[in-house]
Design a protein around this motif. Structure first.
Motif, mmCIF file in Angstrom:
data_model
loop_
_atom_site.group_PDB
_atom_site.id
_atom_site.type_symbol
_atom_site.label_atom_id
_atom_site.label_comp_id
_atom_site.label_asym_id
_atom_site.label_seq_id
_atom_site.Cartn_x
_atom_site.Cartn_y
_atom_site.Cartn_z
ATOM 1 N N GLY A 92 -5.711 15.699 -3.738
ATOM 2 C CA GLY A 92 -5.702 14.977 -2.324
ATOM 3 C C GLY A 92 -4.824 13.811 -2.340
ATOM 4 O O GLY A 92 -4.141 13.516 -3.270
ATOM 5 N N ASP A 93 -4.752 13.124 -1.076
ATOM 6 C CA ASP A 93 -4.084 11.890 -1.108
ATOM 7 C C ASP A 93 -4.834 10.766 -1.221
ATOM 8 O O ASP A 93 -5.945 10.469 -0.826
ATOM 9 C CB ASP A 93 -3.552 11.887 0.567
ATOM 10 N N TYR A 94 -4.478 9.777 -1.989
ATOM 11 C CA TYR A 94 -5.341 8.583 -2.363
ATOM 12 C C TYR A 94 -4.376 7.393 -2.157
ATOM 13 O O TYR A 94 -3.110 7.068 -2.398
ATOM 14 C CB TYR A 94 -5.396 8.719 -3.769
ATOM 15 N N GLN A 95 -5.010 6.272 -1.665
ATOM 16 C CA GLN A 95 -4.318 5.023 -1.162
ATOM 17 C C GLN A 95 -4.173 4.153 -2.540
ATOM 18 O O GLN A 95 -5.369 4.207 -3.300
ATOM 19 C CB GLN A 95 -4.949 4.132 -0.034
ATOM 20 N N VAL A 96 -3.123 3.628 -2.870
ATOM 21 C CA VAL A 96 -3.078 2.675 -3.986
ATOM 22 C C VAL A 96 -2.589 1.344 -3.482
ATOM 23 O O VAL A 96 -1.325 1.206 -2.522
ATOM 24 C CB VAL A 96 -1.986 3.572 -4.904
ATOM 25 N N ASP A 97 -3.100 0.147 -4.023
ATOM 26 C CA ASP A 97 -2.655 -0.950 -3.500
ATOM 27 C C ASP A 97 -2.066 -1.604 -4.767
ATOM 28 O O ASP A 97 -2.597 -1.383 -5.890
ATOM 29 C CB ASP A 97 -3.854 -1.858 -2.905
ATOM 30 N N ARG A 98 -1.235 -2.225 -4.521
ATOM 31 C CA ARG A 98 -0.518 -3.210 -5.633
ATOM 32 C C ARG A 98 -0.404 -4.672 -4.973
ATOM 33 O O ARG A 98 0.049 -4.885 -3.922
ATOM 34 C CB ARG A 98 0.881 -2.712 -5.841
ATOM 35 N N GLU A 99 -1.162 -5.454 -5.888
ATOM 36 C CA GLU A 99 -0.921 -6.917 -5.590
ATOM 37 C C GLU A 99 -0.138 -7.685 -6.384
ATOM 38 O O GLU A 99 -0.084 -7.592 -7.604
ATOM 39 C CB GLU A 99 -2.542 -7.375 -5.769
ATOM 40 N N ASP A 100 0.612 -8.502 -5.788
ATOM 41 C CA ASP A 100 1.777 -9.325 -6.305
ATOM 42 C C ASP A 100 1.562 -10.810 -6.049
ATOM 43 O O ASP A 100 1.074 -10.954 -5.015
ATOM 44 C CB ASP A 100 3.156 -8.820 -6.147
ATOM 45 N N GLU A 101 2.043 -11.487 -6.844
ATOM 46 C CA GLU A 101 2.034 -13.165 -6.449
ATOM 47 C C GLU A 101 3.322 -13.720 -6.659
ATOM 48 O O GLU A 101 4.129 -13.375 -7.590
ATOM 49 C CB GLU A 101 0.890 -13.992 -7.237
ATOM 50 N N LEU A 102 3.687 -14.485 -5.780
ATOM 51 C CA LEU A 102 4.986 -15.195 -5.847
ATOM 52 C C LEU A 102 5.176 -16.084 -7.148
ATOM 53 O O LEU A 102 4.243 -16.865 -7.460
ATOM 54 C CB LEU A 102 5.325 -16.030 -4.554
ATOM 55 N N GLN A 161 0.892 -1.080 -0.053
ATOM 56 C CA GLN A 161 -0.086 0.156 -0.003
ATOM 57 C C GLN A 161 1.049 1.313 -0.072
ATOM 58 O O GLN A 161 1.736 1.383 0.912
ATOM 59 C CB GLN A 161 -0.754 0.046 1.208
ATOM 60 N N THR A 162 0.832 2.246 -0.817
ATOM 61 C CA THR A 162 1.295 3.489 -0.727
ATOM 62 C C THR A 162 0.266 4.571 -0.859
ATOM 63 O O THR A 162 -0.857 4.481 -1.209
ATOM 64 C CB THR A 162 2.217 3.542 -2.033
ATOM 65 N N VAL A 163 0.738 5.858 -0.340
ATOM 66 C CA VAL A 163 -0.167 7.047 -0.826
ATOM 67 C C VAL A 163 0.371 7.767 -1.913
ATOM 68 O O VAL A 163 1.567 8.218 -1.899
ATOM 69 C CB VAL A 163 -0.281 7.748 0.537
ATOM 70 N N VAL A 164 -0.397 8.361 -2.718
ATOM 71 C CA VAL A 164 -0.069 8.931 -3.815
ATOM 72 C C VAL A 164 -0.805 10.786 -3.742
ATOM 73 O O VAL A 164 -1.946 10.408 -3.386
ATOM 74 C CB VAL A 164 -0.301 8.468 -5.128
ATOM 75 N N HIS A 165 -0.188 11.550 -3.806
ATOM 76 C CA HIS A 165 -0.841 12.907 -3.555
ATOM 77 C C HIS A 165 -0.789 13.493 -4.851
ATOM 78 O O HIS A 165 0.133 13.888 -5.586
ATOM 79 C CB HIS A 165 0.174 13.467 -2.565
ATOM 80 N N PHE A 166 -2.107 14.200 -5.006
ATOM 81 C CA PHE A 166 -2.208 14.996 -6.345
ATOM 82 C C PHE A 166 -2.600 16.413 -6.070
ATOM 83 O O PHE A 166 -3.567 16.433 -4.994
ATOM 84 C CB PHE A 166 -3.544 14.150 -7.125
ATOM 85 N N ARG A 185 5.273 -11.115 -9.318
ATOM 86 C CA ARG A 185 4.614 -10.794 -10.617
ATOM 87 C C ARG A 185 3.521 -9.818 -9.927
ATOM 88 O O ARG A 185 2.636 -10.284 -9.369
ATOM 89 C CB ARG A 185 4.299 -11.889 -11.410
ATOM 90 N N ARG A 186 3.482 -8.539 -10.597
ATOM 91 C CA ARG A 186 2.079 -7.592 -10.244
ATOM 92 C C ARG A 186 0.859 -8.408 -11.115
ATOM 93 O O ARG A 186 0.930 -8.794 -11.960
ATOM 94 C CB ARG A 186 2.439 -6.616 -10.769
ATOM 95 N N VAL A 187 -0.234 -8.579 -10.232
ATOM 96 C CA VAL A 187 -1.231 -9.005 -10.652
ATOM 97 C C VAL A 187 -2.392 -8.109 -10.900
ATOM 98 O O VAL A 187 -3.508 -8.337 -11.092
ATOM 99 C CB VAL A 187 -1.850 -10.527 -10.035
ATOM 100 N N GLY A 188 -1.961 -6.987 -10.023
ATOM 101 C CA GLY A 188 -3.351 -5.807 -10.046
ATOM 102 C C GLY A 188 -2.945 -4.566 -9.197
ATOM 103 O O GLY A 188 -1.942 -4.756 -8.477
ATOM 104 N N THR A 189 -3.467 -3.603 -9.681
ATOM 105 C CA THR A 189 -3.035 -2.320 -9.058
ATOM 106 C C THR A 189 -4.367 -1.559 -8.855
ATOM 107 O O THR A 189 -5.258 -1.739 -9.970
ATOM 108 C CB THR A 189 -2.154 -1.340 -9.715
ATOM 109 N N PHE A 190 -4.743 -1.213 -7.775
ATOM 110 C CA PHE A 190 -6.154 -0.483 -7.214
ATOM 111 C C PHE A 190 -5.884 0.822 -6.606
ATOM 112 O O PHE A 190 -5.126 1.061 -5.900
ATOM 113 C CB PHE A 190 -6.930 -1.391 -6.376
ATOM 114 N N ILE A 191 -6.725 1.839 -7.106
ATOM 115 C CA ILE A 191 -6.965 3.035 -6.103
ATOM 116 C C ILE A 191 -8.152 3.203 -5.371
ATOM 117 O O ILE A 191 -9.124 2.787 -5.892
ATOM 118 C CB ILE A 191 -6.742 4.163 -7.067
ATOM 119 N N HIS A 192 -8.177 3.726 -4.162
ATOM 120 C CA HIS A 192 -9.344 3.841 -3.358
ATOM 121 C C HIS A 192 -9.761 5.310 -3.606
ATOM 122 O O HIS A 192 -9.233 6.156 -3.776
ATOM 123 C CB HIS A 192 -8.838 3.697 -2.054
ATOM 124 N N LEU A 193 -11.150 5.382 -4.039
ATOM 125 C CA LEU A 193 -11.824 6.289 -4.186
ATOM 126 C C LEU A 193 -13.020 6.611 -3.297
ATOM 127 O O LEU A 193 -13.705 5.484 -2.657
ATOM 128 C CB LEU A 193 -12.475 6.656 -5.609
#
Length: 86
Positions: A28-38, A7-12, A48-56
């Protein structure tokens, strides 16, 4: 399959658009989640990245509905690069 979420926070500083969302998102500040699998079967640890999601909406905004929206990693990079204050 082993997975992890980073989880990271991106500021715009300015409003921005996200694919699959009709309205522009306010600054504002938005949480971004990166999903990876081994990746199994290797002699070293690799993910390996399997998904990226932004919280709104943005962090700290009160809303009746909150969304977890899939987003292309290249799209989030492009949005942050357009921000003149980054």
């Amino acid at each position: 399959m082993t997975t992890r979420t980073t989880q990271t926070v991106v500021h715009f500083q300015t409003s921005f658009l996200v694919s699959d969302v009709v309205e522009p998102q306010p600054p504002g500040d938005y949480q971004v989640d990166r999903e990876d699998e081994l990746i199994e079967g290797l002699s070293w640890i690799a993910w390996r990245r399997v998904g990226t999601f932004i919280h709104l909406p943005a962090i700290g905004v009160r809303a009746a509905i909150r969304q977890l929206v899939p987003i292309d990693p290249a799209e989030i990079d492009a949005v942050t690069e357009k921000d003149p204050f980054r």
